[in-house]
Enzyme design. Sequence first.
Site, PDB file in Angstrom:
ATOM      1  N   CYS A   7       6.867  64.071  23.882  1.00 27.61           N
ATOM      2  CA  CYS A   7       5.687  63.821  24.692  1.00 27.61           C
ATOM      3  C   CYS A   7       5.017  62.529  24.264  1.00 27.61           C
ATOM      4  O   CYS A   7       5.391  61.922  23.268  1.00 27.61           O
ATOM      5  CB  CYS A   7       4.715  64.978  24.584  1.00 27.61           C
ATOM      6  SG  CYS A   7       3.581  64.948  25.960  1.00 27.61           S
TER       7      CYS A   7
ATOM      8  N   ASP B  84       6.789  24.892  39.553  1.00 29.17           N
ATOM      9  CA  ASP B  84       8.197  24.860  39.143  1.00 29.17           C
ATOM     10  C   ASP B  84       8.416  25.309  37.697  1.00 29.17           C
ATOM     11  O   ASP B  84       9.536  25.416  37.237  1.00 29.17           O
ATOM     12  CB  ASP B  84       8.796  23.468  39.358  1.00 29.17           C
ATOM     13  CG  ASP B  84       8.110  22.410  38.518  1.00 29.17           C
ATOM     14  OD1 ASP B  84       7.323  22.762  37.622  1.00 29.17           O
ATOM     15  OD2 ASP B  84       8.369  21.227  38.755  1.00 29.17           O
TER      16      ASP B  84
ATOM     17  N   CYS C 255       3.928  61.923  20.707  1.00 35.42           N
ATOM     18  CA  CYS C 255       4.940  61.522  19.720  1.00 35.42           C
ATOM     19  C   CYS C 255       4.970  60.007  19.665  1.00 35.42           C
ATOM     20  O   CYS C 255       5.050  59.401  18.599  1.00 35.42           O
ATOM     21  CB  CYS C 255       6.323  61.997  20.130  1.00 35.42           C
ATOM     22  SG  CYS C 255       6.409  63.740  20.472  1.00 35.42           S
TER      23      CYS C 255
ATOM     24  N   ASP D  28       1.688  24.506  44.117  1.00 27.75           N
ATOM     25  CA  ASP D  28       1.941  23.107  43.860  1.00 27.75           C
ATOM     26  C   ASP D  28       2.707  22.578  45.075  1.00 27.75           C
ATOM     27  O   ASP D  28       3.508  23.298  45.662  1.00 27.75           O
ATOM     28  CB  ASP D  28       2.791  22.977  42.586  1.00 27.75           C
ATOM     29  CG  ASP D  28       3.213  21.545  42.351  1.00 27.75           C
ATOM     30  OD1 ASP D  28       2.333  20.669  42.380  1.00 27.75           O
ATOM     31  OD2 ASP D  28       4.421  21.307  42.157  1.00 27.75           O
TER      32      ASP D  28
ATOM     33  N   CYS E 233       5.489  17.542   7.818  1.00 31.41           N
ATOM     34  CA  CYS E 233       4.904  18.745   8.401  1.00 31.41           C
ATOM     35  C   CYS E 233       4.699  19.796   7.321  1.00 31.41           C
ATOM     36  O   CYS E 233       3.683  20.488   7.292  1.00 31.41           O
ATOM     37  CB  CYS E 233       5.824  19.319   9.469  1.00 31.41           C
ATOM     38  SG  CYS E 233       6.159  18.199  10.801  1.00 31.41           S
TER      39      CYS E 233
END
Lengths: 62, 829
Positions: free
Chosen positions: B110, B715, B113, B516, B45
Amino acid sequence: MAKDLVCNMEVDEKTAKYKTIYQGKYYYFCAPGCKKSFEANPQKYIGGNSSSQNCSCSHDNC
Amino acid sequence: MTALSKNGLDQVKRKKDSSEGKQYMSREKNKKITLNIGGMSCINCSLTIEKALSKLNGVKHATVNFAAEKAIIEYNPDLVDQKTIENTVVEAGYRVIHEKIMLQVGGMSCVNCAQSIEKALNSKEGVYNATVNFATEKVSVEYNPEQISLAGISKTVQDVGYQVIEPEKTVQDAEGKERQRHIQRLKILLTASVALTIPIILLMWFPVLPKEQNNILMFILATPVQFIVGWTFYVGAYKGLRNKTTNMDTLIAMGTSTAWLYSTAVTFAPSTFPGAGVFFDTATMIMSFILLGKLLDAIAKGRTSEAIRKIMGLQAKTARVIRNGLEQEIPIEEVQVGDIVVVRPGEKIPVDGIVTEGYSAVDEKVITGESIPIEKKSGDQVVGATMNKTGVLKFKATKVGKDTVLAQIISMVEDALSSKAPIQRLADIASGYFVPIIIITATISALAWYFITGATFIFALTVFIAVLIVACPCALGLATPTAIMVGVGKGAENGILIKNGETLEAAYKLQTVVFDKTGTLTKGEPEVTDIIPTEAFKEDQLLQLASIAEKNSEHPLGEAIVKKAKAKGLQIDEPDIFNALPGYGVEVGHKGTKILLGNRRLMEANNLDIGSFEVKMKELEEEGKTAMLLAVDTQLAGLLAVADTLKEHSGDAVKTLQQMGLEVIMITGDNQRTANAIAKQLGVNGVFSEVLPSEKSTEIKRLQSEGKVVAMVGDGINDAPALAQANIGIAVGSGTDVAIETGDIVLIKNDLRDVVVAIQLSRATMKKIRQNLFWAFFYNIILVPLAAGAFYPILHVLFNPVYAAAAMASSSVTVVTNASLLRRFRPKI
């Protein structure tokens, strides 16, 4: 008497412990190994070219 | 942006260094970065990634360390940027790991900021994404730890002028304390402000001294309010200016300073303003009102995050573990996977694990929302933060620290809080332009009144101050986060985890819900539904014979029969002979009799006539059930049917969704007949049957291409791609074994009525957001022109800057309070 198509042994239909149905017809076996082999490839055995060499069971008189 | 400015820097540097030789130059030209790589399974890999990277134009050298899971890339930033490099890694099939951290920031006054912190962090190299939640005062930063450290991130925040509360201390206690301190400070400031304002008002109305001396007395009282109490507004305005932004503090500082400056000028140079009065009371009353607003805001904000803080406070502090044969109490952080943990009745279960010894009832309400305690015995799973009720339990820790279910729930909830609903972007854009527009409006209207209509200087000044004070960007900034906070918290209390703001908006537009079938609408395992014996047999007898026949079967249908017989307390003998007849059924020998159990063909093979049972069998099959015939020796004994049955609340859920105007569709891999049978029971609007698992997401896509906004309920394991494709993926868990990563909404309980609750809650939250945004915009659209004197020609009243302050203070309180009303949400099902 019926014939165990896997090992060619004679089996009594009435007392046979191992059997299966294929295409609506019962087949009887001497041991679970034979039943297994048959179920895996029934066409091979019902063709008639069975020989005792194919036996995979552990029967003494097989 | 980052890459661009970096390039510029590099070029400047290179010019400067060019005299120092060629070699140095080339080293300067190339940049080196380290990326953490995920998903590598072998050395091959790493080679794949290296090759892919090396092919990129501009990459000089790339090495991937498989063991350390790191990639070190040297590249020419003029030719390629980091984003392209990362994309290449992803395209090669791997992940670039981004670290995520949540910081608690203090000093934000606020929403602007929040924006300046975001801007500062996002421009840092190594920061992928930073979002600031003004309401929770939390900053969520996604970053590359190889490029920027946690300390670097903290420093960036501090450099813009805010405090970072130690990340380790971001637990609920520190947060609560910080909030308390803030509230305390506001209370002191407010008290001081009111205490000085009252005498000023009295002096305005009942001057005790001659005018000039009276003015000086008021100046003495008003000046501390302006510069000591009001100091925080100047600081806020200054911070804004330094970041080239403006905020609410800018408006307040400008408005009150104008009033104070004018009054001071009148006080000390009365001859310049013949006959003019002072209005020190205006400046101080504005301060008082705004502080009151801020205080109420802070209190209400604390209330909106109540539910969230409750969840975070759930964890046990210590655990009792057995080490070296001794029971000892240790801090929860020190529990390791594999430790045996002992929990006595009335104690909290500290971490997740599997019971090894003992029997008890555990109250899992905190996690699942389910109020009935669950019985736990050896082999059962227990979850941290749940309450052990009746017995002593010993369990083996399987998940600790941030892997526990509770920790995952908390992190999901925190993510949700720092996310923004798409609708909020509108408000963000608006608030960016808001303050400059207000300052311009105030100036133009004051000038227009003075020069065009010839109004008095005082009139123009009043207009100028009123416009500055009445405008409220805060309400815009608070509209979304406060509502999300209450909504998400409410959901989490009920075992419903909502992942982000986009989900809320999608839920609002939802048209279709796809369920499902197997395991979601149904229990997912077959159950015996019908037992029909012939006259010669009894029901239980038939079931007993069937269970003997199936005792050694591994077929799920057989298991269902054995389960049912066990549940009825029937004795199940071991058969003497067992034969599985593939495709037909089973045949067993038991005490000299032969029991046959299977389909029609099994009976045919034994020359048994099923006669009248054929009709019944067809009927059951039409209902989607699997019917089996049983014969003893040569006599037919009866019929058993097995089917996957519906969950208890599936019908309710479907019906309620339909009443809510949603289309409900069922999707399944089952054949059409079975699917239709279940669909008929439920009364769904549509069925997609014989759909392969891999094709489910295609079906969702098809619905979406019809222009529908679709939710998919599944699920979370098998249905993951379909859940991802849907606009809202709803993953249904089973108790505490939750796959939390999947789905935009995760239901911890295995109860489909929660689908309804989740959608209703999302809609209610979204409705609040819309209401809040509407009020915030509406308020400004009406009151700013009013303050500017636009209605003066008709109404002949001018908006007093003091009322403007009161209105402005109440507007953000209204928004926060409106959001906290969502706490009263009750699902309708």
